[in-house]
Design a protein around this motif. Structure first.
Motif, mmCIF file in Angstrom:
data_model
loop_
_atom_site.group_PDB
_atom_site.id
_atom_site.type_symbol
_atom_site.label_atom_id
_atom_site.label_comp_id
_atom_site.label_asym_id
_atom_site.label_seq_id
_atom_site.Cartn_x
_atom_site.Cartn_y
_atom_site.Cartn_z
ATOM 1 N N VAL A 94 0.837 -1.209 0.000
ATOM 2 C CA VAL A 94 0.000 0.000 0.000
ATOM 3 C C VAL A 94 0.853 1.233 0.000
ATOM 4 C CG1 VAL A 94 -2.291 0.385 0.915
ATOM 5 C CG2 VAL A 94 -0.538 -0.766 2.319
ATOM 6 N N ILE A 108 -1.252 9.363 3.565
ATOM 7 C CA ILE A 108 -1.477 7.921 3.529
ATOM 8 C C ILE A 108 -2.124 7.461 4.829
ATOM 9 C CG2 ILE A 108 -0.317 5.678 3.512
ATOM 10 C CD1 ILE A 108 1.718 6.904 1.541
ATOM 11 N N ILE A 109 -1.558 7.920 5.937
ATOM 12 C CA ILE A 109 -2.111 7.548 7.243
ATOM 13 C C ILE A 109 -3.528 8.101 7.393
ATOM 14 C CG2 ILE A 109 -1.896 7.895 9.731
ATOM 15 C CD1 ILE A 109 1.171 7.900 9.310
ATOM 16 N N SER A 111 -5.665 8.862 5.077
ATOM 17 C CA SER A 111 -6.638 8.200 4.204
ATOM 18 C C SER A 111 -7.028 6.834 4.766
ATOM 19 C CB SER A 111 -6.080 8.072 2.787
ATOM 20 O OG SER A 111 -4.970 7.209 2.761
ATOM 21 N N LEU A 112 -6.054 6.162 5.403
ATOM 22 C CA LEU A 112 -6.384 4.870 6.013
ATOM 23 C C LEU A 112 -7.366 5.063 7.164
ATOM 24 C CD1 LEU A 112 -6.022 1.826 6.337
ATOM 25 C CD2 LEU A 112 -4.059 2.284 7.821
ATOM 26 N N LYS A 113 -7.103 6.070 7.976
ATOM 27 C CA LYS A 113 -8.019 6.365 9.090
ATOM 28 C C LYS A 113 -9.421 6.662 8.556
ATOM 29 C CE LYS A 113 -4.728 8.182 12.527
ATOM 30 N NZ LYS A 113 -4.242 9.412 13.205
ATOM 31 N N ARG A 114 -9.441 7.500 7.538
ATOM 32 C CA ARG A 114 -10.725 7.872 6.953
ATOM 33 C C ARG A 114 -11.456 6.638 6.417
ATOM 34 N NH1 ARG A 114 -10.515 10.116 2.078
ATOM 35 N NH2 ARG A 114 -8.378 10.764 2.527
ATOM 36 N N TYR A 115 -10.695 5.777 5.767
ATOM 37 C CA TYR A 115 -11.296 4.558 5.224
ATOM 38 C C TYR A 115 -11.934 3.725 6.331
ATOM 39 C CZ TYR A 115 -11.720 -0.102 3.337
ATOM 40 O OH TYR A 115 -12.217 -1.341 2.982
ATOM 41 N N ILE A 116 -11.180 3.558 7.427
ATOM 42 C CA ILE A 116 -11.677 2.729 8.526
ATOM 43 C C ILE A 116 -12.912 3.351 9.169
ATOM 44 C CG2 ILE A 116 -11.130 1.924 10.855
ATOM 45 C CD1 ILE A 116 -8.293 1.369 9.874
ATOM 46 N N GLN A 118 -15.076 5.420 7.753
ATOM 47 C CA GLN A 118 -16.209 5.295 6.820
ATOM 48 C C GLN A 118 -16.729 3.865 6.792
ATOM 49 O OE1 GLN A 118 -14.695 6.730 3.122
ATOM 50 N NE2 GLN A 118 -14.936 8.888 3.672
ATOM 51 N N LYS A 119 -15.807 2.924 6.865
ATOM 52 C CA LYS A 119 -16.197 1.527 6.859
ATOM 53 C C LYS A 119 -17.097 1.230 8.054
ATOM 54 C CE LYS A 119 -14.322 -3.078 6.252
ATOM 55 N NZ LYS A 119 -14.850 -3.152 4.872
#
Lengths: 125, 125
Positions: A94, A108-109, A111-116, A118-119
């Motif tokens: 990634v 990057i960090i 966006s990962l937080k945001r992804y989690i 939102q998930k």
DNA sequence: TATAGTGTAATAGTAAAATATAACACTAGG
DNA sequence: CCTAGTGTTATATTTTACTATTACACTATA
């Protein structure tokens, strides 16, 4: 089992077995299902299972005993190494991909937080 | 160019071109190198290049003009969508893989941070 | 010793990806 | 009109993964 046709099935079988070995479904020293049974379970040919197992035997993550079965290595250190390696491989992938898209380390960090987040927001249970 | 033999070359060419399109090497509306030139550059067959391009044309990220060339779409909205989609695909992939290895959301984030820090520590420049 | 259960290996066939090669279609410019 | 540069398509061939099938090798046990 469903497979991604973009990557070889034997490779996906390895990952499947790694998962079983690293999450307690298969414990150190445990006997794996018979190759013919695995083939049935995964709706795949015996030779394809064997190819995955052969590589894992070479790696030392499973051990074969002719006439008896295949066994998860009892070497917990090796299993720990395997897990660490799998995690690192994923992270490296990634990171390189997103870095290649010009995202900074912070982005990057983030966006990962945001992804989690939102998930989690999308969960029903 | 070096390719990973675990995934089809035409698929990796798509990702290569996406990268060029999303990092400024190829800008919206730009003409791509000729298919035969791309084939030479990537040391790959014309048909393999064409297969990658065909899919991208279908997706609308590049536009073909027979006799003239292939062009990056001038639709910057679509390019932004493409980037977002690529990022999300990557994030979803790591997340699912690491989650499957029983890492919690927090551990996933922490391991990524740790990876990035260690990576920085290992730099020579 | 026979039999069932196991891993291992070889052969032959199929399908998909990639290659080599050639031809066709269109555009631009002399 | 001709030619060079471009995209597009088709055919035949090679390679690799996968399958189907069969056989062999070893273990345990009735």
């Amino acid at each position: 089992m469903k497979f991604d046709d973009k990557v070889p099935i034997y490779y996906q079988i390895k990952n499947y077995l790694y998962h079983e070995m690293l999450t307690g479904t298969l414990n150190p020293g445990d006997k794996l299902p018979a190759v013919r049974q695995l083939a049935v379970d995964l709706t795949v040919n015996v030779n394809t299972v064997q190819r995955a197992l052969s590589e894992m035997i070479t790696e030392g993550t499973i051990e074969s005993q002719r006439g008896k079965g295949n066994f998860v290595t009892a070497d917990t250190t090796r299993l720990a190494q395997l897990k660490e390696q799998l995690v690192m491989t994923q992270l490296a992938q990634v990171y390189e991909q997103l870095h290649a898209l010009n995202l900074t380390d912070e982005e990057i960090i983030a966006s990962l937080k945001r992804y989690i987040e939102q998930k989690g927001a999308g969960q029903n249970a």
